[in-house]
Design a protein around this motif. Structure first.
Motif, mmCIF file in Angstrom:
data_model
loop_
_atom_site.group_PDB
_atom_site.id
_atom_site.type_symbol
_atom_site.label_atom_id
_atom_site.label_comp_id
_atom_site.label_asym_id
_atom_site.label_seq_id
_atom_site.Cartn_x
_atom_site.Cartn_y
_atom_site.Cartn_z
ATOM 1 N N LYS A 1 23.888 -20.934 102.273
ATOM 2 C CA LYS A 1 24.520 -21.770 103.408
ATOM 3 C C LYS A 1 24.490 -21.138 104.471
ATOM 4 O O LYS A 1 24.284 -21.862 105.609
ATOM 5 C CB LYS A 1 25.657 -22.384 102.719
ATOM 6 N N CYS A 2 25.080 -19.847 104.478
ATOM 7 C CA CYS A 2 25.271 -19.180 105.734
ATOM 8 C C CYS A 2 23.690 -18.942 106.195
ATOM 9 O O CYS A 2 23.292 -18.944 107.417
ATOM 10 C CB CYS A 2 25.888 -17.949 105.408
ATOM 11 N N ALA A 3 22.968 -18.272 105.220
ATOM 12 C CA ALA A 3 21.543 -18.132 105.813
ATOM 13 C C ALA A 3 20.702 -19.295 106.293
ATOM 14 O O ALA A 3 19.961 -19.114 107.489
ATOM 15 C CB ALA A 3 20.716 -17.627 104.632
ATOM 16 N N TYR A 4 21.027 -20.507 105.951
ATOM 17 C CA TYR A 4 20.454 -21.798 106.591
ATOM 18 C C TYR A 4 20.900 -21.764 108.044
ATOM 19 O O TYR A 4 19.974 -21.918 108.772
ATOM 20 C CB TYR A 4 20.717 -22.858 105.702
ATOM 21 N N ALA A 5 22.044 -21.685 108.337
ATOM 22 C CA ALA A 5 22.532 -21.702 109.639
ATOM 23 C C ALA A 5 22.108 -20.682 110.563
ATOM 24 O O ALA A 5 21.759 -20.839 111.680
ATOM 25 C CB ALA A 5 24.138 -21.791 109.567
ATOM 26 N N ILE A 6 21.769 -19.418 109.956
ATOM 27 C CA ILE A 6 21.287 -18.307 110.544
ATOM 28 C C ILE A 6 19.626 -18.619 111.335
ATOM 29 O O ILE A 6 19.425 -18.515 112.323
ATOM 30 C CB ILE A 6 21.231 -16.936 110.064
ATOM 31 N N PHE A 7 18.887 -19.435 109.870
ATOM 32 C CA PHE A 7 17.821 -19.771 110.602
ATOM 33 C C PHE A 7 17.628 -20.750 111.597
ATOM 34 O O PHE A 7 16.962 -20.722 112.515
ATOM 35 C CB PHE A 7 16.922 -20.252 109.149
ATOM 36 N N LYS A 8 18.639 -21.794 111.486
ATOM 37 C CA LYS A 8 18.808 -22.974 112.394
ATOM 38 C C LYS A 8 19.154 -22.402 113.778
ATOM 39 O O LYS A 8 18.613 -23.101 114.749
ATOM 40 C CB LYS A 8 20.018 -23.881 112.140
ATOM 41 N N ARG A 9 19.896 -21.302 113.829
ATOM 42 C CA ARG A 9 20.377 -20.901 115.170
ATOM 43 C C ARG A 9 19.594 -19.714 115.541
ATOM 44 O O ARG A 9 19.861 -18.814 116.708
ATOM 45 C CB ARG A 9 21.871 -20.300 115.078
ATOM 46 N N GLY A 10 18.438 -19.415 115.028
ATOM 47 C CA GLY A 10 17.275 -18.597 115.223
ATOM 48 C C GLY A 10 17.586 -17.409 116.209
ATOM 49 O O GLY A 10 17.977 -16.403 115.894
ATOM 50 N N ARG A 11 17.280 -17.687 117.438
ATOM 51 C CA ARG A 11 17.416 -16.556 118.223
ATOM 52 C C ARG A 11 18.683 -15.810 118.444
ATOM 53 O O ARG A 11 18.756 -14.583 118.755
ATOM 54 C CB ARG A 11 16.787 -17.247 119.803
ATOM 55 N N GLU A 12 19.692 -16.588 118.335
ATOM 56 C CA GLU A 12 20.983 -16.000 118.405
ATOM 57 C C GLU A 12 21.283 -14.873 117.331
ATOM 58 O O GLU A 12 21.898 -13.805 117.830
ATOM 59 C CB GLU A 12 22.098 -17.097 118.039
ATOM 60 N N PHE A 13 20.365 -14.877 116.276
ATOM 61 C CA PHE A 13 20.799 -13.775 115.197
ATOM 62 C C PHE A 13 19.654 -12.859 115.006
ATOM 63 O O PHE A 13 19.704 -12.191 114.112
ATOM 64 C CB PHE A 13 21.180 -14.599 114.009
ATOM 65 N N ILE A 14 18.471 -13.247 115.619
ATOM 66 C CA ILE A 14 17.471 -12.216 115.528
ATOM 67 C C ILE A 14 17.569 -10.795 116.083
ATOM 68 O O ILE A 14 18.167 -10.752 117.247
ATOM 69 C CB ILE A 14 16.045 -12.912 116.211
ATOM 70 N N GLY A 15 17.407 -9.804 115.369
ATOM 71 C CA GLY A 15 17.753 -8.699 115.830
ATOM 72 C C GLY A 15 19.039 -7.884 115.669
ATOM 73 O O GLY A 15 19.397 -6.992 115.912
ATOM 74 N N LYS A 16 19.835 -8.943 114.948
ATOM 75 C CA LYS A 16 21.290 -8.411 114.561
ATOM 76 C C LYS A 16 21.447 -8.302 112.916
ATOM 77 O O LYS A 16 20.982 -8.843 112.175
ATOM 78 C CB LYS A 16 22.226 -9.757 115.113
ATOM 79 N N THR A 17 22.436 -7.619 112.963
ATOM 80 C CA THR A 17 22.980 -7.231 111.770
ATOM 81 C C THR A 17 24.278 -7.918 111.678
ATOM 82 O O THR A 17 25.415 -7.629 112.374
ATOM 83 C CB THR A 17 23.489 -5.524 111.430
ATOM 84 N N ILE A 18 24.700 -8.794 110.536
ATOM 85 C CA ILE A 18 25.908 -9.538 110.520
ATOM 86 C C ILE A 18 26.409 -9.511 108.842
ATOM 87 O O ILE A 18 25.762 -9.220 108.058
ATOM 88 C CB ILE A 18 25.700 -11.051 111.135
ATOM 89 N N GLY A 19 27.676 -9.465 108.723
ATOM 90 C CA GLY A 19 28.146 -9.656 107.619
ATOM 91 C C GLY A 19 28.959 -10.656 107.428
ATOM 92 O O GLY A 19 29.893 -11.264 108.238
ATOM 93 N N ILE A 20 29.207 -11.188 106.178
ATOM 94 C CA ILE A 20 29.683 -12.589 105.896
ATOM 95 C C ILE A 20 30.768 -12.273 104.615
ATOM 96 O O ILE A 20 30.493 -11.448 103.934
ATOM 97 C CB ILE A 20 29.108 -13.754 105.572
#
Ligand SMILES: NC(=O)c1ccc[n+]([C@@H]2O[C@H](COP(=O)([O-])OP(=O)(O)OC[C@H]3O[C@@H](n4cnc5c(N)ncnc54)[C@H](OP(=O)(O)O)[C@@H]3O)[C@@H](O)[C@H]2O)c1
Length: 317
Positions: free
Chosen positions: A208-227
């Motif tokens: 579900k988090c991955a889904y939002a990461i795709f939806k928010r595309g540009r915001e998370f490209i090139g980033k390392t995040i942890g959940i």
């Protein structure tokens, strides 16, 4: 489903992480994405269940780069995950990650999420004998190869989000990590974490988090995040388990050496993993952000909520 929706190719769609993503995509009927489930077994029950809810199912094997190129072709993005526990080979996992990174480049994907973990050797060099070196060149094999493979996505030049995951509470059901009955008949949750907190999550929430990461595309490209869903100590987990099971569960903190000696397949790897999470607890907790996870996925479950749905599946006899 919108006619012009973009395709997300999902590795591991028949499994926990990719399955959560596939279900999130198909549940959002007017959402921006379609789901393509990659599997070695398109005829399996899990693959058929995905097809039944609207996912496209295609055959692909992480050990077969051509099959990945074909399965990624025409997609907008891909969710990439490997399954160390199927073969216990860190080298094979690393090769599979490279196969995905290169196939993503060939297919010209615009956004890849690589489900990764930390290379613990950056914290515990191989000559640090606080924990044994495993498989010749790793401290936590199922972490280290994923972390080492992070660079493969950079090298391939694909727009990537590096998504650091955490321990699934589902391991209490499926991975033998549930409470065990001691000689006195009392249930005990056994982790070598002392009083340190363990970031963890309901496996379904990763997708579900991955889904939002795709939806928010540009915001998370090139980033390392942890959940994570929550960070809880062994004592806190045991207290929540006691309430959910209606029976006392104690927390039994053993030493990493004792944990490694338990003898189940991967006990040494898991013992080193918990020791890493204990000894570098500040770093590890800071890198697994509950607030970020909840902002991505407002349905993010707490341990209590996960237990309410799953307590009756935890094997205790
Ligand atoms: N358990 C935890 O607490 C935890 C926490 C963080 C990270 N992880 C990591 O999560 C990973 C496993 O992910 P998961 O739990 O989502 O998986 P899972 O539920 O165990 O299912 C494995 C998935 O991987 C796919 N797969 C495996 N080998 C493949 C291959 N050669 N080609 C194509 N697909 C392949 C399987 O697809 P088919 O069988 O349909 O082909 C299946 O969908 C592991 O590497 C583990 O280290 C686990």
């Amino acid at each position: 489903m919108m006619a012009d929706s973009k395709m997300i190719a999902i590795v591991g769609a028949t499994g926990a992480q990719g399955g959560g993503l596939a279900r999130a995509i198909v549940a959002d009927r007017n959402g921006p994405f379609r789901a393509r489930a990659l599997t070695r077994h398109p005829g399996s029950d899990k693959a058929r269940a995905l097809a039944a809810v609207g996912a496209e199912v295609v055959a692909a094997d992480l050990d077969d780069p051509k099959s990945l190129e074909q399965a990624f072709a025409g997609a907008y993005g891909a969710f990439c995950v490997t399954n160390f526990w199927e073969h216990f080979s860190a080298e094979r996992e690393y090769t599979q990650a490279g196969n995905m990174a290169r196939a993503a480049k060939t297919a010209g994907l615009q956004h890849v999420i690589w489900s990764t973990l930390d290379d613990t050797r950056q914290f515990v060099p191989l000559d640090d004998d606080r924990m044994p070196t495993l498989l010749g060149q790793y401290k936590v094999p199922h972490f280290d190869a994923k972390g080492e493979a992070d660079q493969l996505f950079r090298d391939a030049g694909v727009p990537t989000t590096w998504l650091r995951t955490v321990f699934y509470w589902d391991n209490l059901v499926h991975f033998g990590a549930g409470p065990k009955r001691g000689p006195d008949g009392t249930l005990a949750l056994v982790f070598p974490m002392d009083d340190k907190k363990l970031p963890a999550i309901a496996a379904e929430d990763i997708g579900k988090c991955a889904y939002a990461i795709f939806k928010r595309g540009r915001e998370f490209i090139g980033k390392t995040i942890g959940i994570a869903g929550e960070h809880l100590s062994g004592a806190e987990m045991a207290a929540a388990l006691s309430r959910a099971l209606g029976e006392e569960v104690r927390y039994n903190s053993v030493s990493p050496d004792v944990y490694r000696s338990f003898g189940f397949p991967g006990a040494d790897d898991m013992g080193n993993m918990f020791q890493f999470k204990r000894d570098f607890n500040d770093y590890y907790r800071q890198s697994r952000d509950v607030k970020l996870a909840r902002s991505l996925n407002p349905e993010l479950q707490t341990f209590e909520q996960w237990l309410a749905h799953n307590h009756d599946q935890i094997p205790v006899d």
